[in-house]
Design a protein around this motif. Structure first.
Motif: not given
Length: 75
Positions: A41-42, A46-47, A52-53, A63-64
């Motif tokens: 889910l992250y 949210a990435e 961004s990690l 994942v677009h």
């Protein structure tokens, strides 16, 4: 005698009884599934940007379509 009557009268079917799985055996798998779901889910939700990690656009592009399918805005 009809075909269906012959088929049912000559066959016997053994039905397996379900196996009870104790909750202690399921707990590690439930925790693993929850952790994996939160991580996915992250990355889908949210990435991007300040959160961004991983630098670059590789994860975002990967994942677009999933983002849009799940209703997350990304533009």
């Amino acid at each position: 005698m009809s075909y269906s009557a012959q088929r049912h009268s000559t066959s016997s079917v053994a039905v397996a009884a379900p196996i009870a799985i104790p909750a202690k055996a399921l707990l590690p798998w439930a925790v693993f599934g929850l952790l994996l779901s939160v991580i996915m889910l992250y990355f889908v939700g949210a990435e991007q940007g300040a959160l961004s990690l991983i630098s670059g656009q590789d994860v975002h592009e990967f994942v677009h379509d999933g983002r849009h399918l799940l209703g997350f805005p990304c533009h």
